[in-house]
Scaffold this motif. Structure first.
Motif, PDB file in Angstrom:
ATOM      1  N   LYS A  40     -11.674   0.241 -13.527  1.00 49.49           N
ATOM      2  CA  LYS A  40     -10.848   1.269 -12.687  1.00 49.49           C
ATOM      3  C   LYS A  40     -11.230   1.031 -11.118  1.00 49.49           C
ATOM      4  O   LYS A  40     -10.424   1.071 -10.429  1.00 49.49           O
ATOM      5  CB  LYS A  40     -10.866   2.711 -13.136  1.00 49.49           C
TER       6      LYS A  40
ATOM      7  N   GLN B   9      -9.839  -2.335  -9.798  1.00 50.35           N
ATOM      8  CA  GLN B   9      -8.366  -2.013  -9.545  1.00 50.35           C
ATOM      9  C   GLN B   9      -8.023  -1.061  -8.217  1.00 50.35           C
ATOM     10  O   GLN B   9      -7.167  -1.435  -7.687  1.00 50.35           O
ATOM     11  CB  GLN B   9      -7.805  -1.408 -10.527  1.00 50.35           C
TER      12      GLN B   9
ATOM     13  N   GLU C 253      -8.704  -3.350  -5.335  1.00 47.07           N
ATOM     14  CA  GLU C 253      -7.744  -4.432  -4.995  1.00 47.07           C
ATOM     15  C   GLU C 253      -6.744  -3.762  -4.437  1.00 47.07           C
ATOM     16  O   GLU C 253      -5.906  -4.144  -3.502  1.00 47.07           O
ATOM     17  CB  GLU C 253      -7.592  -5.022  -6.427  1.00 47.07           C
ATOM     18  N   SER C 254      -6.282  -2.581  -4.796  1.00 47.74           N
ATOM     19  CA  SER C 254      -4.987  -1.889  -4.331  1.00 47.74           C
ATOM     20  C   SER C 254      -5.281  -1.587  -2.880  1.00 47.74           C
ATOM     21  O   SER C 254      -4.299  -1.759  -2.334  1.00 47.74           O
ATOM     22  CB  SER C 254      -4.917  -0.419  -4.995  1.00 47.74           C
TER      23      SER C 254
ATOM     24  N   THR D 292      -5.228  -4.626  -0.691  1.00 48.10           N
ATOM     25  CA  THR D 292      -3.347  -5.226  -0.599  1.00 48.10           C
ATOM     26  C   THR D 292      -2.858  -4.312   0.391  1.00 48.10           C
ATOM     27  O   THR D 292      -2.057  -4.683   1.212  1.00 48.10           O
ATOM     28  CB  THR D 292      -2.741  -4.795  -2.169  1.00 48.10           C
TER      29      THR D 292
ATOM     30  N   SER E 114       2.170  -5.417  -3.246  1.00 50.61           N
ATOM     31  CA  SER E 114       2.597  -6.621  -4.006  1.00 50.61           C
ATOM     32  C   SER E 114       4.039  -6.204  -4.689  1.00 50.61           C
ATOM     33  O   SER E 114       4.315  -5.183  -5.009  1.00 50.61           O
ATOM     34  CB  SER E 114       1.502  -6.692  -5.293  1.00 50.61           C
TER      35      SER E 114
ATOM     36  N   LEU F 276       5.010  -7.306  -7.400  1.00 49.50           N
ATOM     37  CA  LEU F 276       4.944  -7.170  -8.921  1.00 49.50           C
ATOM     38  C   LEU F 276       4.171  -5.694  -9.026  1.00 49.50           C
ATOM     39  O   LEU F 276       3.157  -5.344  -8.410  1.00 49.50           O
ATOM     40  CB  LEU F 276       3.992  -8.067  -9.366  1.00 49.50           C
ATOM     41  N   LYS F 277       4.910  -4.889  -9.962  1.00 45.24           N
ATOM     42  CA  LYS F 277       4.546  -3.515 -10.216  1.00 45.24           C
ATOM     43  C   LYS F 277       3.246  -3.755 -11.261  1.00 45.24           C
ATOM     44  O   LYS F 277       3.634  -4.363 -12.294  1.00 45.24           O
ATOM     45  CB  LYS F 277       5.789  -2.942 -10.922  1.00 45.24           C
ATOM     46  N   LYS F 278       2.230  -3.298 -11.191  1.00 41.50           N
ATOM     47  CA  LYS F 278       1.228  -3.070 -11.990  1.00 41.50           C
ATOM     48  C   LYS F 278       1.506  -2.403 -13.086  1.00 41.50           C
ATOM     49  O   LYS F 278       2.084  -1.117 -12.905  1.00 41.50           O
ATOM     50  CB  LYS F 278      -0.019  -2.603 -11.009  1.00 41.50           C
ATOM     51  N   GLN F 279       1.198  -2.697 -14.275  1.00 46.36           N
ATOM     52  CA  GLN F 279       1.363  -1.640 -15.456  1.00 46.36           C
ATOM     53  C   GLN F 279       0.171  -0.945 -15.831  1.00 46.36           C
ATOM     54  O   GLN F 279      -1.047  -1.276 -15.801  1.00 46.36           O
ATOM     55  CB  GLN F 279       1.614  -2.707 -16.746  1.00 46.36           C
ATOM     56  N   SER F 280       0.585   0.368 -16.157  1.00 47.77           N
ATOM     57  CA  SER F 280      -0.548   1.469 -16.468  1.00 47.77           C
ATOM     58  C   SER F 280      -1.215   0.776 -17.889  1.00 47.77           C
ATOM     59  O   SER F 280      -0.595   0.100 -18.629  1.00 47.77           O
ATOM     60  CB  SER F 280       0.049   2.704 -16.479  1.00 47.77           C
TER      61      SER F 280
ATOM     62  N   ASN G  98       1.963   7.622 -19.022  1.00 48.99           N
ATOM     63  CA  ASN G  98       1.264   6.520 -18.577  1.00 48.99           C
ATOM     64  C   ASN G  98      -0.193   6.565 -19.153  1.00 48.99           C
ATOM     65  O   ASN G  98      -1.005   5.670 -19.138  1.00 48.99           O
ATOM     66  CB  ASN G  98       1.077   6.526 -17.138  1.00 48.99           C
TER      67      ASN G  98
END
Length: 186
Positions: free
Chosen positions: A8, A11, A14-15, A18, A25, A27-31, A88
């Motif tokens: 977590k 992630q 990285e978010s 970005t 991005s 591309l949508k990140k998946q939960s 989610n």
């Protein structure tokens, strides 16, 4: 548990990186819930009398419908549609399941709420969509008058099964039971 927190944190970093670079991005990140649901759906092993559909398209896996057409019992030959809304945080929280089909049933009220223990107090993250669908299917083959949402239907099932059967047939044919009218669901 520690590994989960590290993932977590990574992630989140990285978010933030970005966002600092000036763009999200494409591309949508998946939960985690979406990933688990995708796995559950790919591993479905439904009875032949059940089907799943995605009215909002395959891009919205978190909202779908399940159709159950019982092949035995009081509800034989009926067609019952249930909506599933998955959060989610699935599988840590049970999906919200509601009947779109108005049905005379002890475990489904006239607003479509479903009384199924695995959707409430007995939910555990090891359970999956397949388990819920089999639970719903079981409600049609073995309605339970001991844990009702529709107390009137439960009392009739308990006290007079023949009258219950007649009421189910009348409701499924689009008739009235008492002052409640139903839509044909054959």
């Amino acid at each position: 548990m520690i590994g989960l927190f590290k993932v977590k944190e990574k992630q989140k970093e990285e978010s933030q990186n970005t966002n600092r670079r000036g763009g999200a991005s494409s591309l949508k990140k998946q939960s985690a819930g979406e990933l688990r649901l995708h796995k559950d759906i790919s591993e479905l092993n439904l009875p032949k009398s059940c089907s799943i559909s995605f009215p909002n398209g395959k891009n919205d896996l978190m909202n779908f419908e399940v159709t159950i057409k019982p092949d035995e019992g009081y509800y034989k030959n009926g067609k019952f549609v249930f909506t599933f809304q998955v959060s989610n945080v699935y599988p840590h929280e049970a999906p919200k399941v509601k009947s779109k089909t108005k049905v005379y049933h002890p475990n489904i009220d006239l607003d479509g709420n479903v009384c199924l223990n695995i959707l409430r107090e007995d939910w555990k993250p090891v359970l999956n969509i397949n388990t819920i669908i089999y639970g719903l299917f079981h409600l049609f083959t073995e309605p339970n008058h001991e844990d009702p949402l529709n107390h009137d239907a439960a009392a009739v099932l308990r006290d007079n099964p023949k009258m219950f059967e007649a009421n189910v047939k009348r409701a499924m044919s689009g008739g009235c039971v008492g002052e409640i009218s139903f839509t044909r669901c054959f």
